[in-house]
Scaffold this active site. Structure first.
Site, mmCIF file in Angstrom:
data_model
loop_
_atom_site.group_PDB
_atom_site.id
_atom_site.type_symbol
_atom_site.label_atom_id
_atom_site.label_comp_id
_atom_site.label_asym_id
_atom_site.label_seq_id
_atom_site.Cartn_x
_atom_site.Cartn_y
_atom_site.Cartn_z
ATOM 1 N N CYS A 8 50.571 80.212 32.980
ATOM 2 C CA CYS A 8 51.348 80.134 34.222
ATOM 3 C C CYS A 8 52.119 81.409 34.517
ATOM 4 O O CYS A 8 52.748 81.529 35.566
ATOM 5 C CB CYS A 8 52.293 78.939 34.171
ATOM 6 N N ARG B 29 59.289 68.481 47.575
ATOM 7 C CA ARG B 29 59.073 69.771 48.225
ATOM 8 C C ARG B 29 59.115 69.641 49.750
ATOM 9 O O ARG B 29 59.682 70.483 50.432
ATOM 10 C CB ARG B 29 57.740 70.364 47.774
ATOM 11 N N ARG C 75 50.077 82.507 41.970
ATOM 12 C CA ARG C 75 48.819 82.762 42.686
ATOM 13 C C ARG C 75 49.022 82.630 44.188
ATOM 14 O O ARG C 75 48.580 83.495 44.973
ATOM 15 C CB ARG C 75 47.754 81.754 42.206
ATOM 16 N N ARG C 76 49.685 81.560 44.604
ATOM 17 C CA ARG C 76 49.924 81.366 46.036
ATOM 18 C C ARG C 76 50.859 82.430 46.591
ATOM 19 O O ARG C 76 50.688 82.887 47.722
ATOM 20 C CB ARG C 76 50.502 79.966 46.287
ATOM 21 N N ARG D 131 60.298 73.786 42.974
ATOM 22 C CA ARG D 131 59.745 72.825 42.020
ATOM 23 C C ARG D 131 59.900 71.423 42.588
ATOM 24 O O ARG D 131 60.590 71.176 43.554
ATOM 25 C CB ARG D 131 60.499 72.911 40.677
ATOM 26 N N LYS E 78 43.852 71.273 37.046
ATOM 27 C CA LYS E 78 44.512 72.582 37.154
ATOM 28 C C LYS E 78 45.766 72.649 36.286
ATOM 29 O O LYS E 78 46.274 73.738 36.014
ATOM 30 C CB LYS E 78 44.835 72.914 38.602
ATOM 31 N N ASP E 79 46.278 71.502 35.823
ATOM 32 C CA ASP E 79 47.438 71.476 34.940
ATOM 33 C C ASP E 79 47.049 71.502 33.463
ATOM 34 O O ASP E 79 47.936 71.515 32.599
ATOM 35 C CB ASP E 79 48.273 70.210 35.191
#
Length: 302
Positions: free
Chosen positions: A241, A154, A130-131, A148, A82-83
């Site tokens: 992004c 986190r 997206r989230r 971040r 996904k990155d």
């Protein structure tokens, strides 16, 4: 295959955990093979005080690793796919996608509350547009804020009181052995996963035949078909992004069920679509990619 290969990986705990697990599987399927590590710090790791969209996007997590492939310091790089940008540098390709971990998002809250149980005005941290779109749709009375850092950072910020909850990928918690910290698994109907979430992308040089032969032993056909279909959606919408985008393909019976979501850069106008096609066999990956391109074009038109 016997011999020695060098993998390039980021130094974060999650990157090391998934790279070492992959290396162990690769060695297990190639008796006699030895895998060394090239540990790297990427631009995305070094800059933690600014949103990714302001410093160049998720591609900053792969740039240094790709340079190591191109200059011969490493034979392959292990990425969270996904990155990985939709388009790779010339001379490189995704040589293998192994079996996929759970692609769903999870909510982690300080008091173990689920999304529906958070009080109005609660602060939910996420680095993903997206989230943020998903959370705002499910609970418009909550406040989404940018966060971040790696998984440890986190979760620490959560318990320090900076947030009431955060949203993470379940695959990351699984690979770190911390899945028990999730308060709730968010189903795709609530938070459609990111393109390729839960899957690894193993990148190598296109002319490195020996490395490709070793990596072939760990290719998972189902994950490859699904992830390549999802990445085709991203490519079709010029995803980056700055654009809230989701795509999730699933093997259901004899079909591939592909769902997608695209919103404006500010999170507005989320639109959704889906495709159901006959399940493509390993030799028909292009059929899944065609469905992805079609779905991406539909989302753009909408």
């Amino acid at each position: 295959m016997s011999g020695k290969l060098t993998l390039a990986t980021r130094r974060s705990m999650l990157a090391l955990a998934q790279s070492r697990a992959f290396a162990a599987e690769l060695v297990g399927r190639n008796p006699g093979l030895v895998v060394d590590e090239l540990l790297m710090v990427t631009a995305g790791d070094r800059t933690q005080d600014r949103p990714l969209m302001d410093i160049g996007g998720k591609g900053l997590f792969v740039k240094e690793l790709e340079e190591a492939l191109l200059d011969g310091r490493a034979h392959f790089a292990v990425h969270s796919i996904k990155d990985v940008p939709a388009e790779l540098l010339p001379g490189l390709h995704i040589a293998a996608i192994p079996a996929r971990a759970d692609p769903r998002d999870v909510l982690v809250s300080r008091e173990g509350r689920k999304l529906a149980e958070l009080p109005a005005g609660a602060r939910v941290g996420t680095s993903s547009l997206r989230r943020a779109v998903a959370i705002r749709e499910a609970r418009p009375d909550l406040v989404t804020e940018a966060v971040r850092g790696n998984v440890d950072t986190r979760i620490r910020k959560l318990h320090e009181g900076q947030f009431d909850a955060i949203v993470l990928a379940r695959a990351g918690l699984l690979r770190l052995g911390r899945e028990g910290e999730a308060s709730e698994v968010l189903e795709p109907e609530v938070s459609l996963p990111a393109v390729g979430q839960g899957a690894l992308g193993i990148e190598s040089r296109v002319d490195d035949v020996g490395t490709m032969e070793a990596l072939a032993a760990v290719v998972d056909d189902e994950a490859t078909i699904c992830v390549r279909a999802e990445r085709a959606v991203m490519l079709a919408v010029n995803g980056n992004c700055r654009v809230p985008i989701a795509a999730y393909a699933l093997h259901v019976g004899d079909e591939m069920w592909l769902r997608g979501m695209l919103a404006d850069e500010d999170g507005g106008r989320p639109r959704r679509g889906e495709r159901r096609i006959a399940w493509p066999g390993p030799g028909q990956v292009a059929e899944g990619e065609r469905a992805g391109r079609d779905l991406g074009a539909e989302l753009l038109r909408a």
